[in-house]
Design a protein around this motif. Structure first.
Motif, PDB file in Angstrom:
ATOM      1  N   GLN A 154      -2.373  -2.832   2.633  1.00 22.20           N
ATOM      2  CA  GLN A 154      -3.322  -1.762   2.920  1.00 22.20           C
ATOM      3  C   GLN A 154      -2.696  -0.386   2.689  1.00 22.20           C
ATOM      4  O   GLN A 154      -1.495  -0.211   2.865  1.00 22.20           O
ATOM      5  CB  GLN A 154      -3.807  -1.837   4.372  1.00 22.20           C
ATOM      6  CG  GLN A 154      -4.608  -3.080   4.712  1.00 22.20           C
ATOM      7  CD  GLN A 154      -4.965  -3.142   6.187  1.00 22.20           C
ATOM      8  OE1 GLN A 154      -4.140  -2.834   7.059  1.00 22.20           O
ATOM      9  NE2 GLN A 154      -6.192  -3.526   6.486  1.00 22.20           N
ATOM     10  N   TYR A 155      -3.548   0.559   2.320  1.00 26.85           N
ATOM     11  CA  TYR A 155      -3.134   1.961   2.262  1.00 26.85           C
ATOM     12  C   TYR A 155      -4.155   2.773   3.051  1.00 26.85           C
ATOM     13  O   TYR A 155      -5.363   2.527   2.936  1.00 26.85           O
ATOM     14  CB  TYR A 155      -3.065   2.475   0.822  1.00 26.85           C
ATOM     15  CG  TYR A 155      -2.250   3.737   0.698  1.00 26.85           C
ATOM     16  CD1 TYR A 155      -0.876   3.678   0.476  1.00 26.85           C
ATOM     17  CD2 TYR A 155      -2.840   4.991   0.827  1.00 26.85           C
ATOM     18  CE1 TYR A 155      -0.115   4.835   0.370  1.00 26.85           C
ATOM     19  CE2 TYR A 155      -2.086   6.147   0.724  1.00 26.85           C
ATOM     20  CZ  TYR A 155      -0.724   6.071   0.501  1.00 26.85           C
ATOM     21  OH  TYR A 155       0.031   7.206   0.416  1.00 26.85           O
ATOM     22  N   GLY A 208       1.978   7.253   2.544  1.00 28.45           N
ATOM     23  CA  GLY A 208       1.362   6.378   3.527  1.00 28.45           C
ATOM     24  C   GLY A 208       0.349   7.120   4.386  1.00 28.45           C
ATOM     25  O   GLY A 208      -0.014   8.269   4.100  1.00 28.45           O
ATOM     26  N   THR A 210       1.021   3.115   4.805  1.00 32.33           N
ATOM     27  CA  THR A 210       0.839   1.905   4.035  1.00 32.33           C
ATOM     28  C   THR A 210       1.404   0.736   4.832  1.00 32.33           C
ATOM     29  O   THR A 210       2.312   0.918   5.644  1.00 32.33           O
ATOM     30  CB  THR A 210       1.543   2.006   2.671  1.00 32.33           C
ATOM     31  OG1 THR A 210       1.251   0.843   1.897  1.00 32.33           O
ATOM     32  CG2 THR A 210       3.052   2.126   2.840  1.00 32.33           C
ATOM     33  N   ASN A 223       2.732  -1.141   9.548  1.00 29.26           N
ATOM     34  CA  ASN A 223       2.498   0.000   8.671  1.00 29.26           C
ATOM     35  C   ASN A 223       3.650   0.992   8.752  1.00 29.26           C
ATOM     36  O   ASN A 223       4.440   0.977   9.696  1.00 29.26           O
ATOM     37  CB  ASN A 223       1.152   0.681   8.959  1.00 29.26           C
ATOM     38  CG  ASN A 223       0.993   1.118  10.398  1.00 29.26           C
ATOM     39  OD1 ASN A 223       1.736   1.967  10.878  1.00 29.26           O
ATOM     40  ND2 ASN A 223       0.020   0.532  11.098  1.00 29.26           N
ATOM     41  N   SER A 227       4.795   5.189   7.437  1.00 26.03           N
ATOM     42  CA  SER A 227       4.432   6.478   6.838  1.00 26.03           C
ATOM     43  C   SER A 227       5.628   7.418   6.893  1.00 26.03           C
ATOM     44  O   SER A 227       6.499   7.297   7.768  1.00 26.03           O
ATOM     45  CB  SER A 227       3.232   7.112   7.553  1.00 26.03           C
ATOM     46  OG  SER A 227       3.545   7.406   8.908  1.00 26.03           O
ATOM     47  N   ASN A 279      -8.414   2.379   6.501  1.00 27.05           N
ATOM     48  CA  ASN A 279      -7.551   1.533   5.695  1.00 27.05           C
ATOM     49  C   ASN A 279      -8.364   0.874   4.590  1.00 27.05           C
ATOM     50  O   ASN A 279      -9.537   0.549   4.782  1.00 27.05           O
ATOM     51  CB  ASN A 279      -6.924   0.407   6.543  1.00 27.05           C
ATOM     52  CG  ASN A 279      -5.536   0.751   7.029  1.00 27.05           C
ATOM     53  OD1 ASN A 279      -4.803   1.473   6.363  1.00 27.05           O
ATOM     54  ND2 ASN A 279      -5.158   0.227   8.179  1.00 27.05           N
ATOM     55  N   GLY A 336      -7.658  -2.032   1.071  1.00 23.76           N
ATOM     56  CA  GLY A 336      -6.663  -2.832   0.389  1.00 23.76           C
ATOM     57  C   GLY A 336      -7.271  -4.026  -0.328  1.00 23.76           C
ATOM     58  O   GLY A 336      -8.485  -4.126  -0.491  1.00 23.76           O
TER      59      GLY A 336
END
Length: 213
Positions: free
Chosen positions: A37-38, A66, A68, A87, A89, A206, A208
């Protein structure tokens, strides 16, 4: 924020209704789902750009990466999934500043340009529980709750020999919590698009690619 909470509550309500109407499902017991996911926004990068947008610093550079991460889950039943959400960042700012230093030997001020760098890094790894809903063989909606490890580090460096401030700061209680609601739309039997909104423990939005095994 109130609208976001209301939207999540509404989706949860619809999920409970659809639970009793389920026929074909996009995912089921035994499936493994992985989702790189981003996310958006990077709040710290946004805050820095807002604060320094009209500054007079030379060499100003603000970078953000991010959030991410990866979402992993195993379907223990047709409706319940257990897994992990992680996640990462990173945000940094660099600028030059003209500093005047008094020299007691000459009784004069000398001007020097020094570089200053601030870097903020955050990472999380949280066990996650999810409830899946829907009666489509393409769309897999879910509501998730995650709690676990969450940490950050704020570091500062400069070539200014007169700077005596803190070099690094980290959070004393590395605990995070997240509520999210979203879905995977499978355009093939194994691959799909993911979209999610959430509160805490990561970005508000999010997106992805979901892979189902």
């Amino acid at each position: 924020m109130k609208k976001l909470i209301l939207s999540m509550a509404l989706v949860g309500y619809v999920a409970l209704i659809n639970t009793n109407q389920a026929s074909a499902q996009a995912v089921g017991q035994g499936n493994i789902i992985t989702v790189p996911q981003y996310g958006f926004p990077n709040l710290f990068a946004y805050a820095l750009r807002t604060a320094y947008n009209n500054s007079n610093y030379t060499g100003l550079e603000i970078k953000g990466f991010g959030p991410t991460g990866v979402q992993f889950e195993f379907m223990v039943t047709d409706k319940i999934g257990l897994g992990l959400k992680s996640n990462f960042s990173s945000t940094s700012i660099s600028y030059d500043e003209n500093t005047e230093v008094y020299d007691p030997n000459t009784g004069q001020y000398t001007s020097s340009i020094y570089n200053y760098k601030l870097k903020f890094v955050r990472w999380r790894a949280m066990p996650r529980f999810s409830f899946h809903f829907g009666n489509s063989d393409k769309f897999d909606g879910y509501f998730g709750v995650a709690a676990g490890y969450s940490a950050f580090k704020l570091s500062y460096e400069t070539d200014d020999p007169n700077y005596t401030g803190d070099i690094a700061i980290s959070n004393p209680v590395p605990i995070g919590f997240r509520l999210d609601v979203g879905g995977n739309y499978f355009f093939t039997e194994k691959m799909g698009l993911n979209f999610e909104i959430g509160l805490g423990g990561g970005p508000v939005i999010n997106a992805g690619i979901a892979t189902k095994f």
